[in-house]
Enzyme design. Sequence first.
Site, mmCIF file in Angstrom:
data_model
loop_
_atom_site.group_PDB
_atom_site.id
_atom_site.type_symbol
_atom_site.label_atom_id
_atom_site.label_comp_id
_atom_site.label_asym_id
_atom_site.label_seq_id
_atom_site.Cartn_x
_atom_site.Cartn_y
_atom_site.Cartn_z
ATOM 1 N N MET A 21 51.880 -30.426 43.445
ATOM 2 C CA MET A 21 52.658 -29.860 44.374
ATOM 3 C C MET A 21 54.156 -29.421 44.101
ATOM 4 O O MET A 21 54.921 -29.921 44.956
ATOM 5 C CB MET A 21 52.724 -30.619 45.760
ATOM 6 C CG MET A 21 51.237 -30.806 46.471
ATOM 7 S SD MET A 21 50.762 -29.450 47.349
ATOM 8 C CE MET A 21 49.276 -28.976 46.516
ATOM 9 N N HIS A 140 59.639 -30.334 42.887
ATOM 10 C CA HIS A 140 58.309 -30.618 43.720
ATOM 11 C C HIS A 140 58.651 -30.178 45.257
ATOM 12 O O HIS A 140 59.796 -30.353 45.553
ATOM 13 C CB HIS A 140 58.442 -32.327 43.781
ATOM 14 C CG HIS A 140 56.974 -32.671 44.463
ATOM 15 N ND1 HIS A 140 56.721 -32.750 45.437
ATOM 16 C CD2 HIS A 140 56.003 -32.898 43.622
ATOM 17 C CE1 HIS A 140 55.460 -33.161 45.686
ATOM 18 N NE2 HIS A 140 54.845 -33.493 44.427
ATOM 19 N N HIS A 141 57.439 -29.906 45.821
ATOM 20 C CA HIS A 141 57.898 -29.123 46.877
ATOM 21 C C HIS A 141 58.399 -30.323 48.155
ATOM 22 O O HIS A 141 58.761 -29.669 49.121
ATOM 23 C CB HIS A 141 56.307 -28.788 47.471
ATOM 24 C CG HIS A 141 56.687 -27.625 48.566
ATOM 25 N ND1 HIS A 141 57.801 -27.164 49.288
ATOM 26 C CD2 HIS A 141 55.616 -26.759 49.518
ATOM 27 C CE1 HIS A 141 57.723 -26.271 49.980
ATOM 28 N NE2 HIS A 141 56.301 -26.086 50.200
ATOM 29 N N SER A 142 58.323 -31.864 47.842
ATOM 30 C CA SER A 142 58.818 -32.715 48.817
ATOM 31 C C SER A 142 60.281 -32.516 48.762
ATOM 32 O O SER A 142 61.041 -33.156 49.466
ATOM 33 C CB SER A 142 58.405 -33.999 48.185
ATOM 34 O OG SER A 142 58.822 -34.123 47.085
ATOM 35 N N ILE A 144 62.254 -29.406 47.989
ATOM 36 C CA ILE A 144 62.653 -28.275 48.299
ATOM 37 C C ILE A 144 61.485 -27.313 48.803
ATOM 38 O O ILE A 144 60.137 -27.613 48.818
ATOM 39 C CB ILE A 144 63.230 -27.308 47.211
ATOM 40 C CG1 ILE A 144 62.154 -27.117 46.224
ATOM 41 C CG2 ILE A 144 64.588 -27.912 46.776
ATOM 42 C CD1 ILE A 144 62.546 -26.103 45.195
#
Length: 476
Positions: A21, A140-142, A144
């Site tokens: 992710m 990681h999408h957590s 940004i």
Amino acid sequence: MKRLGTLDASWLAVESEDTPMHVGTLQIFSLPDEAPDTFLRDMVTRMKEAGDVAPPWGCKLVWPGFLARVVAPFWKIDKDIDLDYHVRHSALPRPGGERELGVLVSRLHSHPLDFSRPLWECHVIEGLENNRFALYTKMHHSMIDGISGVRLMQRVLTKDSQRRNMPPPWTVRPQQRRGAKTDKEASVPAAFSQAMDALRLQADMAPRLWQAGNRLVHSVRHSDDGLTAPFTGPVSVLNHRVTAQRRFATQHYQLERLKKLAHASGGSLNDVVLYLCGTALRRFLVEQDNLPDIPLTAGIPVNIRPADDEGTGTQISFMIASLATDEADPLARLQHIKTSTRRAKEHLQKLPRSALTQYTMLLMSPYILQLMSGLGGRMRPVFNVTISNVPGPESTLYYEGARLEAMYPVSLIAHGGALNITCLSYAGSLNFGYTGCRDTLPSMQKLAVYTGEALDELETLILPPAPKPTRTRARK
């Protein structure tokens, strides 16, 4: 320590070997005219020697194990960050073309991040033809979303082509937004206070969220409503299980071309983008003799971050629109898309800003549950493909005197959604980044070509032909 928000933590929870992710940005620069042969080597050395690493670059998970990521996701500052690991120098066989660069970025994007370290990598890639180099950064999408990722990379760039000895992106701290509340520490009283605030907000917003849910249910029962609901798209070749390896392709258009089409059609720039993607997908599926009878649907991230907010984390909502891939006539397809996006915007605008995060979790919870339960790609998808349009910088920018020529987004995919199309505007151009599963979409590069041909076709259909030059006869 700092606890992750619910939406940020969800990206950690659905991480797997086949579905990393993280999201990325590919920036292509042209070297300064006076650049020495050691320009890139010296630049990478300075990057690695940067001392103070700003958040979120210096943040890592307190407990990197899977169970801890789901139950207790907290950030802490890595006081001994290894920049030699995070900053890497690569090279293409000279002269490297766009194809070779795409192959390398596809491989780099396929590798998962190390959860025991801060969740990012930066790759400086030399050897690109025409005296250019590339900068590929993934995070990681957590940490940004698309908007904050662009702003994160934009902070360090400058409009001054003569500026030198510039800091790397991970040393530039964001400015605190006026009136913004500081994050509460991960203590028991703070956690209790946050929980009470969340409960009060849920109680206040419950009636509005209930009405929004009822409108979606009504649209399923009444197909002529115009509002596209979750789970109404077909099961297509895009919506099966994915593997870990990725493909990446790009397209580059002048923004003015698309704006002229939007004006002539009475729609928006996003309507034109959806039309181009839907038309390319229709042709792609027709050639495979695999076009569903009902239209594909697009999940469209919508930015809800204030304009002056330079923070990170995920602050997006979602709307779903039809791509009208069942419609053979191009102009009728465009009209269906315009109607669908208009109804989706009206539906979203009826909710107050304070309820958008809760609505997003309500809308995305089936998608997240599919991924966490292993049902993603094994049942009807929430929507068929993710398509987003991220606004980028309008002026030409530089780093160490190197001119930024183009920026391309490199996004994520998951089980049940083997394709992601993200657009990023920069200095009068719109750059398309196609991220797909290598095994599910072996001919994904065709989509990039078909998008360009769809643009040419639409121009001939709705723009007036250019006037022919008049010839004057000389008098005797």
